[in-house]
Scaffold this active site. Structure first.
Site, PDB file in Angstrom:
ATOM      1  CG  ASN A 100      -2.360  -5.565  -8.561  1.00  0.00           C
ATOM      2  OD1 ASN A 100      -2.054  -4.834  -7.628  1.00  0.00           O
ATOM      3  ND2 ASN A 100      -3.523  -5.460  -9.160  1.00  0.00           N
ATOM      4  NE  ARG A 158      -6.340   2.080 -10.186  1.00  0.00           N
ATOM      5  CZ  ARG A 158      -5.375   2.836 -10.657  1.00  0.00           C
ATOM      6  NH1 ARG A 158      -5.493   4.157 -10.605  1.00  0.00           N
ATOM      7  NH2 ARG A 158      -4.280   2.303 -11.182  1.00  0.00           N
ATOM      8  CB  CYS A 169      -0.925   0.011   1.207  1.00  0.00           C
ATOM      9  SG  CYS A 169      -1.991   1.472   1.273  1.00  0.00           S
TER      10      CYS A 169
END
Length: 364
Positions: free
Chosen positions: A233, A258, A133
């Site tokens: 990813n 997304r 993150c």
């Protein structure tokens, strides 16, 4: 042109000359067999239980929970839940989702291990450790992608979690902190040595955040560094993207983030194609409408009518935007009402109108 090339487009219906293998095999992650090589990414405020249920039902191999802060979750489990503790418990819920994958985050081995034990005891089939993150509030607490600057601590955290649970453990990371420290292969090697069963790599550095394009080829050195499955990813928006990601990276599966907003079925569309080498028929407008309505209804059941509708607003906006992209949608005034009203009946009525003019699509 082969059967695959006739059916797989760039996400806008155009035919592709891209040639792909016939299929991609299921994954073995520790003792867990994942039936489809396309996963829904963990996204804060987005991958709620309602969305995960839909994604899994439409065929996603895994649907990861929102990130759960280990300290908050442990406190909530100990009966000391504040606002964030209660939210962490809701984020970790997995009823109706199997396999149930939960992402946890933290920087203290003891609390991370305790959270992992509690999550596993509550029914998680796989636990993912967040080391990717880029958000300032997470990095500021020396968690998330900040751990890529301290691989010794990262290894201790992984060892603590794998030692605390019997379910498989994965680690999600970025390519590195910045272009000068692309250390994902080394972190992956250390994760494997400490018992991790899978690694997931976002093809950007932390300092890129979400700017620029994900570098799928840069994931290749991670795949070469370990024997455990690697998942690619970043910027997977269509079936063609998924094939290109696998071809460029050498990964065993893809993770979609997304692009699944407003279309929770897309992960299953991609999974189907990767397993079968051909696209499945696109969902009818009625099926898309029913999915959107179920999403909202589930959130209202989980959170209460008022809070559920408010939480749903980002999803409602995304459903409206995707429907408009596909040739349907609402006028500006009706779209504004969809994302602002607190009247549940009006929301469901507007969702019916949202898909009234939606065309039948030829392929996923």
């Amino acid at each position: 042109m082969n059967d695959f090339a006739q059916q797989v487009g760039d996400g806008a219906g155009a035919a592709s000359l891209f040639h792909a293998p016939a299929s991609v095999a299921p994954l073995r992650v520790g003792g867990l067999t994942i039936d489809a090589p396309a996963f829904l990414a963990p996204m804060a405020g987005v991958t709620d239980l309602a969305m995960r249920r839909l994604a899994r039902r439409f065929g996603a191999g895994l649907a990861f929970s929102e990130m759960v802060a280990s300290d908050d979750f442990a406190q909530a489990a100990g009966g000391k839940a504040g606002k964030f503790g209660r939210e962490s418990v809701v984020r970790a819920m997995g009823e109706g989702v199997s396999p149930h994958a939960v992402q946890i985050a933290g920087r203290e081995p003891e609390s991370l291990a305790e959270a992992a034990r509690l999550v596993a005891d509550a029914g998680a089939d796989l636990i993912d450790i967040n080391m990717g993150c880029p958000a300032k509030r997470v990095v500021g607490g020396a968690a998330g992608s900040a751990l890529m600057r301290d691989l010794d601590l990262a290894a201790r955290l992984i060892a603590a979690v794998t030692g605390a649970v019997k379910v498989p453990v994965s680690v999600k990371m970025r390519l590195g902190w910045d272009e000068a420290s692309l250390n994902a292969p080394e972190l992956a090697r250390r994760a494997e040595a400490e018992g991790a069963a899978m690694v997931i790599v976002h093809g950007r550095t932390r300092n890129q955040f979400y700017r620029g394009a994900a570098d799928w080829a840069a994931i290749g050195p991670v795949c070469e560094a370990v024997e455990i499955p690697v998942v690619a990813n970043g910027d997977c928006r269509s079936p063609r993207d998924a094939w290109e990601m696998l071809a460029q990276s050498g990964a065993k599966a893809v993770m979609i983030g997304r692009a699944a907003l407003g279309r929770p079925w897309i992960v299953g569309d991609i999974a189907y194609l990767l397993r079968n080498g051909r696209a499945r028929p696109a969902l009818s407008p009625q099926a898309r409408r029913d999915a959107a309505r179920e999403h909202v209804a589930t959130l209202m059941d989980l959170l209460g009518s008022r809070q559920g509708l408010r939480h749903a607003r980002k999803h409602l906006a995304a459903y409206a935007d995707v429907a408009a992209e596909e040739g349907g949608g609402l006028d500006a005034a009706a779209r504004r009402r969809l994302v602002e009203t607190e009247d549940a009946r009006e929301v469901f009525d507007l969702l019916c109108r949202l898909y009234e003019r939606a065309p039948d699509l030829e392929a996923a």
